[in-house]
Design an enzyme around this catalytic site. Structure first.
Site, PDB file in Angstrom:
ATOM      1  N   ASP A   1       0.868  -1.177   0.000  1.00  0.00           N
ATOM      2  CA  ASP A   1       0.000   0.000   0.000  1.00  0.00           C
ATOM      3  C   ASP A   1       0.910   1.234   0.000  1.00  0.00           C
ATOM      4  O   ASP A   1       1.604   1.498   0.987  1.00  0.00           O
ATOM      5  CB  ASP A   1      -0.883  -0.051   1.269  1.00  0.00           C
ATOM      6  CG  ASP A   1      -1.868   1.099   1.343  1.00  0.00           C
ATOM      7  OD1 ASP A   1      -1.631   2.146   0.710  1.00  0.00           O
ATOM      8  OD2 ASP A   1      -2.873   0.956   2.072  1.00  0.00           O
ATOM      9  N   HIS A   2       0.892   1.974  -1.085  1.00  0.00           N
ATOM     10  CA  HIS A   2       1.843   3.084  -1.226  1.00  0.00           C
ATOM     11  C   HIS A   2       1.551   4.234  -0.255  1.00  0.00           C
ATOM     12  O   HIS A   2       2.358   5.141  -0.098  1.00  0.00           O
ATOM     13  CB  HIS A   2       1.831   3.588  -2.667  1.00  0.00           C
ATOM     14  CG  HIS A   2       3.153   4.155  -3.107  1.00  0.00           C
ATOM     15  ND1 HIS A   2       4.126   4.571  -2.223  1.00  0.00           N
ATOM     16  CD2 HIS A   2       3.679   4.374  -4.337  1.00  0.00           C
ATOM     17  CE1 HIS A   2       5.169   5.031  -2.882  1.00  0.00           C
ATOM     18  NE2 HIS A   2       4.926   4.914  -4.173  1.00  0.00           N
TER      19      HIS A   2
END
Ligand code: CAO
Length: 413
Positions: free
Chosen positions: A386-387
């Site tokens: 998850d950036h």
């Protein structure tokens, strides 16, 4: 006092169809409120109420044709003292007397052919006004009325959907409708409903794919020595469960996640929940679809125990005997396609976790070492993260640590 409200002068038009009835019996209306919408070949017009009051009867129906003087509504008039003075007595009669026409206000022409807003959409002036007030572009609304006419309920439905999408956090998406195709026109087809598990996991995977900004980072790790170790160990253990690459990876993950705890977390609002437990899910392919049992406290299990646990849970998942509790509480997930094939892929994060490791099939490759190519067993790894939580550098560092920890396991058994 009851009065009839009539169709006013329509500028010479006659026998014009009623395309929308905007009032109903029992409703209280004010002077100027629209009663019905009429549509000729040239214009769309609203007939406004010449008086306020309570609607006793609606005297027209959809598609009725009306002309000047046609009665539209019978009204129980509510009049203030001031209004009473203005009303011309002959036009207002009590109910016990024969009904007389009342004063009618001129029809409001709101839409004419050629005007930009009426070019492609059909909607009454009231609906247009309603949509304008809400800032809804009529062109985006799917009409449900006769002759593809947009009704007030269509506008409401459109707004409801937008609100729903915003609540789900995907506001701003404006997608074309899903194509509705009869595939049998192209050839033979067979229909098979999704399994219960497919429906459930499909919905979650879709949500996670849409709501989490995924980045997938790929790398390979040289597991030649680890494979030798694993095979030697398994040959020496003719009974019991064999060590698998998956169990080595799960074990190495504990150490890597301790070094980079952000990948063993959940994002809640603007806060990271960093977990100090290591419960790992692993994807199992079953006849009913994908199931992800969770091995708890991986940290406390020795490699052979871990391999045994994975084997047993996978067996129970395949026979449909895994309990719901065993599917909960994971802090990180691994999806291994190594036994099937392929190299790199994009695993979808198992929310509320923030990362997932995809494992491909080991391949012997020529690796340049000390001035020559040597055959080495290379294991492909795909890390989706998850950036919002993990940036590219952290993702790469995590993978480096995982690779290092995997090889360090050799000294621990
Ligand atoms: N490279 C090469 N061979 C591999 C390998 C890899 N990365 N991983 C496993 N193998 C081999 C094993 O060594 C074993 O070979 P042998 O029988 O010769 O020893 C064989 O593949 C079968 O392995 P396994 O199934 O016993 O063990 P596993 O740990 O690899 O897999 C499990 C367990 C549950 C992960 C697997 O059965 C499974 O269901 N995989 C599918 C997961 C999945 O659906 N992922 C996609 C999710 S997204 O849709």
């Amino acid at each position: 006092m009851s009065i009839q409200l009539l169709v006013p002068d329509l500028g010479g038009f006659e026998n014009i169809p009623v395309i929308e009835v905007l009032v109903q019996p029992g409703q209280t209306i004010k002077k100027n409120d629209p009663l019905v919408t009429l549509e000729s070949s040239k214009a769309t017009m609203e007939v406004p109420a010449s008086h306020g009051g309570r609607v006793l009867r609606v005297l027209v129906q959809l598609n009725d044709r009306v002309s000047q003087g046609s009665p539209v509504v019978e009204l129980d008039e509510i009049v203030s003292t001031e209004q009473q003075a203005q009303i011309e007595i002959p036009q207002v009669v009590t109910k016990s007397e024969p009904l007389q026409p009342s004063v009618s206000l001129p029809a409001k022409i709101v839409s004419l052919p050629g005007q930009p807003f009426s070019a492609s959409v059909h909607a009454s002036p009231t609906v247009r006004q309603f949509a304008r007030e809400l800032g809804v572009p009529l062109e985006k609304i799917v009409p449900s009325g006769p002759n593809k006419r947009i009704l007030k309920t269509d506008v409401q439905q459109f707004v409801k959907q937008l609100v729903q999408q915003n609540t789900n956090g995907i506001g701003g998406f404006s997608l074309e409708p899903w194509p509705d195709i009869d595939f049998s026109q192209f050839g033979l087809i067979q229909k098979r409903p999704l399994t219960r598990i497919q429906k459930l996991t499909g919905a979650y995977l879709h949500r996670n794919w849409v709501r989490i900004p995924h980045v997938t980072y790929t790398d390979e790790v040289d597991i030649t020595d680890l494979e030798n170790h694993r095979q030697t160990y398994n040959e020496q253990q003719p009974v019991g469960v064999k060590l698998t690459i998956l169990s080595y990876l799960l074990k190495a993950l504990v150490a890597a996640l301790k070094t980079h705890p952000e990948l063993n977390s959940s994002l809640v609002g603007e806060e990271l929940i960093l977990k100090q437990y290591y419960h790992f899910g692993f994807a199992v392919d079953t006849s009913q679809g994908l199931v992800v049992p969770v091995v708890r406290d991986v940290e406390q299990l020795l490699l052979p125990q871990l391999a045994e646990r994975v084997f047993q849970m996978a067996e129970r998942a395949r026979s449909g005997q895994i309990s719901p509790r065993e599917l909960q509480g994971g802090s990180f997930t691994v999806s291994s396609l190594g036994s099937v094939g392929g190299r790199f892929f994009t695993p979808i994060i198992n929310a509320p976790e923030v990362a997932i490791l995809g494992v491909g099939r080991t391949q012997i490759q020529p690796i340049w070492s000390d001035g020559t190519f040597v055959p080495r067993s290379m294991l492909p790894l795909s890390l989706s993260y998850d950036h919002r939580v993990v940036d590219g550098v952290l993702g790469a560092r995590f993978m480096n640590t995982l690779k290092k920890e995997l090889l360090l396991l050799l000294n621990q058994i």
